[in-house]
Design a protein around this motif. Structure first.
Motif, PDB file in Angstrom:
ATOM      1  N   UNK A 176     -28.367  15.156  19.365  1.00  0.00           N
ATOM      2  CA  UNK A 176     -28.092  16.576  19.553  1.00  0.00           C
ATOM      3  C   UNK A 176     -26.780  16.987  18.891  1.00  0.00           C
ATOM      4  N   UNK A 177     -25.970  15.992  18.514  1.00  0.00           N
ATOM      5  CA  UNK A 177     -24.711  16.283  17.833  1.00  0.00           C
ATOM      6  C   UNK A 177     -24.985  16.678  16.378  1.00  0.00           C
ATOM      7  N   UNK A 178     -24.059  17.411  15.783  1.00  0.00           N
ATOM      8  CA  UNK A 178     -24.305  18.000  14.472  1.00  0.00           C
ATOM      9  C   UNK A 178     -23.999  17.080  13.300  1.00  0.00           C
ATOM     10  N   UNK A 179     -23.210  16.028  13.507  1.00  0.00           N
ATOM     11  CA  UNK A 179     -22.891  15.101  12.418  1.00  0.00           C
ATOM     12  C   UNK A 179     -23.188  13.682  12.841  1.00  0.00           C
ATOM     13  N   UNK A 180     -23.361  12.790  11.868  1.00  0.00           N
ATOM     14  CA  UNK A 180     -23.624  11.390  12.159  1.00  0.00           C
ATOM     15  C   UNK A 180     -22.454  10.744  12.885  1.00  0.00           C
ATOM     16  N   UNK A 181     -21.237  11.087  12.476  1.00  0.00           N
ATOM     17  CA  UNK A 181     -20.049  10.546  13.147  1.00  0.00           C
ATOM     18  C   UNK A 181     -20.053  10.878  14.634  1.00  0.00           C
ATOM     19  N   UNK A 182     -20.337  12.129  14.958  1.00  0.00           N
ATOM     20  CA  UNK A 182     -20.341  12.546  16.355  1.00  0.00           C
ATOM     21  C   UNK A 182     -21.545  11.994  17.106  1.00  0.00           C
ATOM     22  N   UNK A 183     -22.653  11.809  16.387  1.00  0.00           N
ATOM     23  CA  UNK A 183     -23.873  11.325  17.039  1.00  0.00           C
ATOM     24  C   UNK A 183     -23.778   9.863  17.450  1.00  0.00           C
ATOM     25  N   UNK A 184     -23.051   9.056  16.667  1.00  0.00           N
ATOM     26  CA  UNK A 184     -22.972   7.628  16.948  1.00  0.00           C
ATOM     27  C   UNK A 184     -22.159   7.370  18.219  1.00  0.00           C
ATOM     28  N   UNK A 185     -22.829   6.859  19.245  1.00  0.00           N
ATOM     29  CA  UNK A 185     -22.206   6.625  20.544  1.00  0.00           C
ATOM     30  C   UNK A 185     -21.756   5.178  20.741  1.00  0.00           C
ATOM     31  N   UNK A 186     -22.475   4.243  20.147  1.00  0.00           N
ATOM     32  CA  UNK A 186     -22.137   2.829  20.326  1.00  0.00           C
ATOM     33  C   UNK A 186     -22.738   2.015  19.195  1.00  0.00           C
ATOM     34  N   UNK A 187     -22.041   0.956  18.794  1.00  0.00           N
ATOM     35  CA  UNK A 187     -22.539  -0.011  17.814  1.00  0.00           C
ATOM     36  C   UNK A 187     -22.459  -1.396  18.426  1.00  0.00           C
ATOM     37  N   UNK A 188     -23.600  -2.076  18.487  1.00  0.00           N
ATOM     38  CA  UNK A 188     -23.699  -3.383  19.124  1.00  0.00           C
ATOM     39  C   UNK A 188     -23.996  -4.426  18.055  1.00  0.00           C
ATOM     40  N   UNK A 189     -23.201  -5.476  18.007  1.00  0.00           N
ATOM     41  CA  UNK A 189     -23.354  -6.522  17.002  1.00  0.00           C
ATOM     42  C   UNK A 189     -24.143  -7.691  17.595  1.00  0.00           C
ATOM     43  N   UNK A 190     -25.402  -7.808  17.209  1.00  0.00           N
ATOM     44  CA  UNK A 190     -26.247  -8.890  17.724  1.00  0.00           C
ATOM     45  C   UNK A 190     -26.026 -10.194  16.970  1.00  0.00           C
ATOM     46  N   UNK A 191     -25.409 -10.109  15.798  1.00  0.00           N
ATOM     47  CA  UNK A 191     -25.124 -11.266  14.944  1.00  0.00           C
ATOM     48  C   UNK A 191     -26.382 -11.886  14.352  1.00  0.00           C
ATOM     49  N   UNK A 192     -27.474 -11.113  14.319  1.00  0.00           N
ATOM     50  CA  UNK A 192     -28.708 -11.603  13.716  1.00  0.00           C
ATOM     51  C   UNK A 192     -29.605 -10.417  13.399  1.00  0.00           C
ATOM     52  N   UNK A 193     -30.595 -10.643  12.574  1.00  0.00           N
ATOM     53  CA  UNK A 193     -31.523  -9.585  12.186  1.00  0.00           C
ATOM     54  C   UNK A 193     -32.331  -9.106  13.387  1.00  0.00           C
ATOM     55  N   UNK A 194     -32.392  -7.786  13.571  1.00  0.00           N
ATOM     56  CA  UNK A 194     -33.027  -7.189  14.743  1.00  0.00           C
ATOM     57  C   UNK A 194     -34.512  -6.946  14.473  1.00  0.00           C
ATOM     58  N   UNK A 195     -35.361  -7.344  15.416  1.00  0.00           N
ATOM     59  CA  UNK A 195     -36.798  -7.129  15.301  1.00  0.00           C
ATOM     60  C   UNK A 195     -37.248  -5.904  16.091  1.00  0.00           C
ATOM     61  N   UNK A 196     -36.879  -5.826  17.372  1.00  0.00           N
ATOM     62  CA  UNK A 196     -37.287  -4.691  18.189  1.00  0.00           C
ATOM     63  C   UNK A 196     -36.261  -4.416  19.272  1.00  0.00           C
ATOM     64  N   UNK A 197     -36.265  -3.181  19.772  1.00  0.00           N
ATOM     65  CA  UNK A 197     -35.341  -2.767  20.825  1.00  0.00           C
ATOM     66  C   UNK A 197     -36.120  -1.985  21.877  1.00  0.00           C
ATOM     67  N   UNK A 198     -35.842  -2.254  23.139  1.00  0.00           N
ATOM     68  CA  UNK A 198     -36.498  -1.566  24.248  1.00  0.00           C
ATOM     69  C   UNK A 198     -35.457  -0.991  25.192  1.00  0.00           C
ATOM     70  N   UNK A 199     -35.572   0.311  25.480  1.00  0.00           N
ATOM     71  CA  UNK A 199     -34.719   0.926  26.505  1.00  0.00           C
ATOM     72  C   UNK A 199     -35.151   0.464  27.891  1.00  0.00           C
TER      73      UNK A 199
END
Length: 394
Positions: free
Chosen positions: A215-238
């Protein structure tokens, strides 16, 4: 290392249950049975069309499978009888999702650079979304629709040194805009929150999972968190527990991670050896996790299994508990060989699960005892960063 499939001779050494099957039945306390099964075998059964993605509508009356022949197959959920086929993509289909609140509207993404909307009642495409802001369509790697059914988001491969999250209004063929500064490699998954239309998570082969407020107007404002899994991501579930948002992340190394979004903290990490121990198998090299689902009671279930090159193995459900992975249910129809499951969908209201995979077999699993007279398997004993890019297309 656990992700190395060649560190043991799996051709000559068969994976098996680590304990007596009677013990496993006591450990996995929830009973499931195969209520319906269908095969996508072609050429008289000599060749199978394998299943790469599954999607179900909100009422769980209908199911769509993305297949290796660049088509979508639509099924009745309860019987797995074919309703129609959706054809039009000219390259690999990389995702499929139903539009929320619509029982017969499916969207699919493809490496052909299109997101297509389909009406499963007619078997025809109703709208095609593309993004040609860099003069040619971007290969699309995943897709989702937000909870309000208003916006589509798709991820891309790396194009001219950037990977993109592209957004469309479901009513318009051209994009509203996109993000291109938060991932540095192919985007492998995008998932909107199941009820919060503005919350989006993306995963990439760069090893990062990003959480956005779109809902934020820019990518900078939209990004809330960055999580480093240290490996290639296959899928994510809320998933949510006690009012807090979490993510279950499956990696291409067949590992499973649990993250607390508010704290940007990894709460659990389970490698292949942990998966093997939880499903009670002897060889971690052939064990895998397909994906995760949240139940109506708030539990998180992981679809996990094992399969060897000879086609033997198992499929089981694990519960992601506070103390780790716990046995939950056996998915055992008494048939051999097994297939490597590549996709699953879950119905929280009934606890039913549909799985599909590389054998081209689609199976509906329902909670409850095995039907009378079925070929239940007999006991088997153990014998032994972010960077600023110059391209701004939107």
């Amino acid at each position: 290392m656990e992700g190395d499939l060649n560190c043991r001779d799996i051709e000559s050494e068969k994976d098996r249950d680590a304990v007596e099957y009677e013990v496993i039945q006591k450990d996995f306390t929830h009973e499931y049975s195969a209520a319906s099964t269908t095969s996508l075998a072609a050429d008289g059964g000599k060749r199978s069309t394998y299943i790469t993605h599954l999607a179900a509508n909100g009422s769980h009356s209908q199911l769509t499978a993305a297949c290796s022949d660049n088509a979508l197959a639509v099924f009745d959920w309860s019987t797995l009888q074919t309703i129609t086929h959706l054809r039009g993509h000219t390259a690999k289909i990389t995702g499929a999702r139903y539009v929320p609140a619509k029982t017969a509207a499916v969207v699919s993404s493809s490496l052909d650079g299109t997101v297509r909307q389909w009406d499963t009642r007619t078997g025809r495409a109703t709208l095609q979304h593309t993004d040609t802001t860099l003069q040619k369509p971007k290969p699309l790697t995943c897709v989702d629709v937000n909870a309000a059914g208003r916006f589509v988001c798709a991820g891309t491969e790396v194009v001219q040194d950037d990977s993109f999250l592209v957004f469309w209004d479901v009513r318009q063929p051209n994009p509203l805009g996109g993000y291109w500064e938060s991932h540095t490699d192919d985007v492998s998954t995008v998932r909107f929150h199941p009820t919060d239309s503005g919350a989006l998570v993306s995963g990439s082969t760069d090893g990062y999972v990003n959480v956005f407020d779109v809902t934020q107007t820019t990518e900078d404002d939209a990004l809330q968190a960055t999580l480093n899994t240290e490996s290639s991501v296959s899928s994510v579930t809320w998933w949510e527990r006690a009012g807090r948002r979490h993510l279950a992340v499956v990696l291409d190394t067949e590992e499973l991670q649990s993250w607390d979004i508010e704290e940007s903290e990894r709460r659990g990490q389970f490698g292949r050896s942990d998966i093997a121990a939880a499903i009670r198998r002897t060889m971690y090299e052939v064990c895998y996790v397909e994906g995760c689902h949240q139940t109506a009671s708030g539990d998180v279930l992981a679809v996990a299994g094992a399969v060897t090159k000879e086609g033997h193995g198992c499929l089981r459900l694990l519960r992601l508990g506070d103390s780790g992975l716990e046995p939950h249910a056996l998915l055992d129809d008494g048939e051999d060989p097994a297939q490597l499951v590549r996709a699953s969908v879950y119905c929280p209201a009934t606890g039913a699960l549909v799985t599909g995979g590389e054998g081209g077999v689609l199976t509906l699993w329902k909670p409850g005892a095995q039907p009378s007279g079925s070929n239940r398997r007999q006991s088997k004993a153990v014998h032994h960063r972010r960077s600023r890019h110059k391209q701004k297309p939107y």
